[in-house]
Design an enzyme around this catalytic site. Structure first.
Site, PDB file in Angstrom:
ATOM      1  N   SER A 143       0.859  -1.196   0.000  1.00  0.00           N
ATOM      2  CA  SER A 143       0.000   0.000   0.000  1.00  0.00           C
ATOM      3  C   SER A 143       0.884   1.230   0.000  1.00  0.00           C
ATOM      4  CB  SER A 143      -0.886   0.009   1.251  1.00  0.00           C
ATOM      5  OG  SER A 143      -1.483   1.289   1.427  1.00  0.00           O
ATOM      6  N   TYR A 156      -1.179  -1.180  10.351  1.00  0.00           N
ATOM      7  CA  TYR A 156      -1.357  -1.409   8.908  1.00  0.00           C
ATOM      8  C   TYR A 156      -0.154  -0.883   8.116  1.00  0.00           C
ATOM      9  CZ  TYR A 156      -3.531  -1.194   4.263  1.00  0.00           C
ATOM     10  OH  TYR A 156      -3.817  -1.346   2.932  1.00  0.00           O
TER      11      TYR A 156
HETATM   12  N1  LIG Z   1      -8.780  -0.358  -0.571  1.00  0.00           N
HETATM   13  C1  LIG Z   1      -7.697   0.389  -0.530  1.00  0.00           C
HETATM   14  O1  LIG Z   1      -7.774   1.638  -0.530  1.00  0.00           O
HETATM   15  C2  LIG Z   1      -6.328  -0.252  -0.519  1.00  0.00           C
HETATM   16  C3  LIG Z   1      -5.226   0.585  -0.721  1.00  0.00           C
HETATM   17  C4  LIG Z   1      -3.956   0.018  -0.703  1.00  0.00           C
HETATM   18  C5  LIG Z   1      -3.793  -1.346  -0.511  1.00  0.00           C
HETATM   19  N2  LIG Z   1      -4.885  -2.131  -0.309  1.00  0.00           N
HETATM   20  C6  LIG Z   1      -4.643  -3.546  -0.088  1.00  0.00           C
HETATM   21  O2  LIG Z   1      -5.303  -4.293  -1.094  1.00  0.00           O
HETATM   22  C7  LIG Z   1      -5.607  -5.594  -0.588  1.00  0.00           C
HETATM   23  C8  LIG Z   1      -7.069  -5.892  -0.851  1.00  0.00           C
HETATM   24  O3  LIG Z   1      -7.833  -4.977  -0.080  1.00  0.00           O
HETATM   25  P1  LIG Z   1      -9.297  -4.475  -0.496  1.00  0.00           P
HETATM   26  O4  LIG Z   1      -9.282  -3.013  -0.400  1.00  0.00           O
HETATM   27  O5  LIG Z   1      -9.745  -5.145  -1.736  1.00  0.00           O
HETATM   28  O6  LIG Z   1     -10.097  -4.971   0.786  1.00  0.00           O
HETATM   29  P2  LIG Z   1     -11.293  -6.012   0.968  1.00  0.00           P
HETATM   30  O7  LIG Z   1     -12.347  -5.787  -0.038  1.00  0.00           O
HETATM   31  O8  LIG Z   1     -11.631  -5.932   2.419  1.00  0.00           O
HETATM   32  O9  LIG Z   1     -10.589  -7.408   0.653  1.00  0.00           O
HETATM   33  C9  LIG Z   1      -9.716  -8.028   1.548  1.00  0.00           C
HETATM   34  C10 LIG Z   1      -9.588  -9.471   1.110  1.00  0.00           C
HETATM   35  O10 LIG Z   1      -8.682 -10.143   2.003  1.00  0.00           O
HETATM   36  C11 LIG Z   1      -9.301 -11.342   2.431  1.00  0.00           C
HETATM   37  N3  LIG Z   1      -8.815 -11.739   3.739  1.00  0.00           N
HETATM   38  C12 LIG Z   1      -8.840 -11.050   4.917  1.00  0.00           C
HETATM   39  N4  LIG Z   1      -8.339 -11.794   5.910  1.00  0.00           N
HETATM   40  C13 LIG Z   1      -7.985 -12.987   5.363  1.00  0.00           C
HETATM   41  C14 LIG Z   1      -7.432 -14.173   5.886  1.00  0.00           C
HETATM   42  N5  LIG Z   1      -7.116 -14.316   7.195  1.00  0.00           N
HETATM   43  N6  LIG Z   1      -7.213 -15.209   5.036  1.00  0.00           N
HETATM   44  C15 LIG Z   1      -7.525 -15.114   3.733  1.00  0.00           C
HETATM   45  N7  LIG Z   1      -8.061 -14.009   3.161  1.00  0.00           N
HETATM   46  C16 LIG Z   1      -8.288 -12.961   3.996  1.00  0.00           C
HETATM   47  C17 LIG Z   1     -10.806 -11.028   2.456  1.00  0.00           C
HETATM   48  O11 LIG Z   1     -11.573 -12.212   2.312  1.00  0.00           O
HETATM   49  P3  LIG Z   1     -12.300 -13.021   3.478  1.00  0.00           P
HETATM   50  O12 LIG Z   1     -12.800 -12.035   4.475  1.00  0.00           O
HETATM   51  O13 LIG Z   1     -13.361 -13.764   2.737  1.00  0.00           O
HETATM   52  O14 LIG Z   1     -11.253 -13.944   4.020  1.00  0.00           O
HETATM   53  C18 LIG Z   1     -10.930 -10.198   1.183  1.00  0.00           C
HETATM   54  O15 LIG Z   1     -11.061 -11.042   0.065  1.00  0.00           O
HETATM   55  C19 LIG Z   1      -5.242  -5.569   0.899  1.00  0.00           C
HETATM   56  O16 LIG Z   1      -3.976  -6.164   1.080  1.00  0.00           O
HETATM   57  C20 LIG Z   1      -5.193  -4.086   1.212  1.00  0.00           C
HETATM   58  O17 LIG Z   1      -4.355  -3.815   2.308  1.00  0.00           O
HETATM   59  C21 LIG Z   1      -6.150  -1.618  -0.314  1.00  0.00           C
END
Ligand SMILES: NC(=O)c1ccc[n+]([C@@H]2O[C@H](COP(=O)([O-])OP(=O)(O)OC[C@H]3O[C@@H](n4cnc5c(N)ncnc54)[C@H](OP(=O)(O)O)[C@@H]3O)[C@@H](O)[C@H]2O)c1
Length: 279
Positions: A143, A156
């Site tokens: 991130s 985080y």
């Molecule tokens: N959204 C943003 O602004 C942003 C910015 C920078 C980076 N990111 C990064 O992008 C990635 C995806 O995030 P997102 O924004 O798409 O969030 P999201 O919609 O909340 O997705 C998170 C994913 O991680 C999975 N997950 C969480 N805990 C887990 C575990 N213990 N085992 C396996 N899977 C797990 C969740 O699935 P389940 O709950 O079904 O397990 C879900 O599929 C993350 O690494 C986040 O830090 C996001």
């Protein structure tokens, strides 16, 4: 010879954190680009829905990345059922806001367990297979928060900074094994992870835009896949400033320069004696 990007002819793609947000959009995008995709997360129902809509390109492999044995079994299962993994996008992650004045140790531990421990478990299962075949590609989803300190991100941001460092090290070492390592550093993406976050989210992009940017980056040898660049490059420039300048700048920009209400307390369950000489 330097490691090069893989394609659908090299094997299958594996995406963790595939049940929502960026991961689900990336699964759809890779499938549209001709990949056969193994999709992992804990929510089997959401993965099964992805599989059902995919015309056979996507297979669901429910797995908690915190459970290293389950991750190893999942990787073995994907390869047994679908063929060798050529591309892995380690995207599973959680954002749990931390109040610096009253940190929640359990939330901090969970953040490190999922974001860092999860990546470690995936790498432990994947690397010997990819390195043994002298062909593969791994992208760690970090991130822009990993570039430097940010209010509420004590856990985080630290986990994402560690992932950036981890990716740099893996890139240095795995190139000669034919395995290309990349890091993804998104700015704000409109996913469930952002629900309820009240702070400003400049230049936020959709999960579909994020997936398109990641897919484009995966087709290159670029180390860092970062977007939207007008935000992440500006952030990099700010973090390059001497800390004496950026500390007040970031505090002011994020609203953490405002004076506290004099009745504010770190934690209602923890009464604090007024400061003063010991009795
Ligand atoms: N959204 C943003 O602004 C942003 C910015 C920078 C980076 N990111 C990064 O992008 C990635 C995806 O995030 P997102 O924004 O798409 O969030 P999201 O919609 O909340 O997705 C998170 C994913 O991680 C999975 N997950 C969480 N805990 C887990 C575990 N213990 N085992 C396996 N899977 C797990 C969740 O699935 P389940 O709950 O079904 O397990 C879900 O599929 C993350 O690494 C986040 O830090 C996001």
């Amino acid at each position: 010879m330097s490691a090069r990007p893989v394609g659908p002819d090299d094997g299958v793609a594996w995406v963790t954190g595939a049940s929502s947000g960026i991961g689900a959009a990336l699964v759809r995008r890779l499938a549209a680009d001709g990949w056969r995709v193994a999709a992992s997360a804990r929510s089997a129902d959401k993965l099964n829905a992805l599989e059902a809509e995919s015309d056979g390109a996507v297979r669901a492999f429910a797995c908690d990345v915190v459970d290293a044995d389950a991750v190893a079994a999942t990787v073995a299962g994907i390869e047994a059922e679908m063929g060798p993994i050529a591309l892995a996008v380690l995207n599973a992650g959680v954002y749990l806001p931390i109040k610096a004045e009253a940190p929640d140790a359990a939330a901090m531990k969970k953040t490190f367990d999922v974001n860092l421990g999860g990546a470690a478990a995936c790498l432990a299962a994947l690397n010997p297979r990819l390195a043994g075949r002298r062909r593969g590609q791994i992208a760690l989803v970090a991130s822009a928060t990993g570039f430097g300190g940010m209010p509420t991100a004590a856990a985080y941001g630290a986990s994402k900074a560690a992932l950036i460092n981890m990716a740099e090290t893996l890139r240095l070492e795995l190139d000669r094994w034919g395995v290309l390592v990349q890091v993804v550093t998104p700015g704000f993406v409109d996913t469930p992870a952002q629900d309820g976050n009240a702070f400003p989210k400049p230049f936020m992009v959709s999960p579909e835009t994020a997936a398109a940017r990641i897919a484009r980056g995966l087709a290159s040898r670029r180390f860092e896949i970062t977007f939207p660049r007008r935000f992440t490059w500006a952030l990099k420039a700010i973090y390059a400033l001497p800390r004496g300048i950026w500390l007040p700048l970031v505090r002011a920009q994020t609203g953490w320069a405002a004076p506290l209400d004099e009745n504010a307390r770190p934690n209602v369950d923890c009464p604090v004696e007024p400061a003063g000489p010991a009795a």
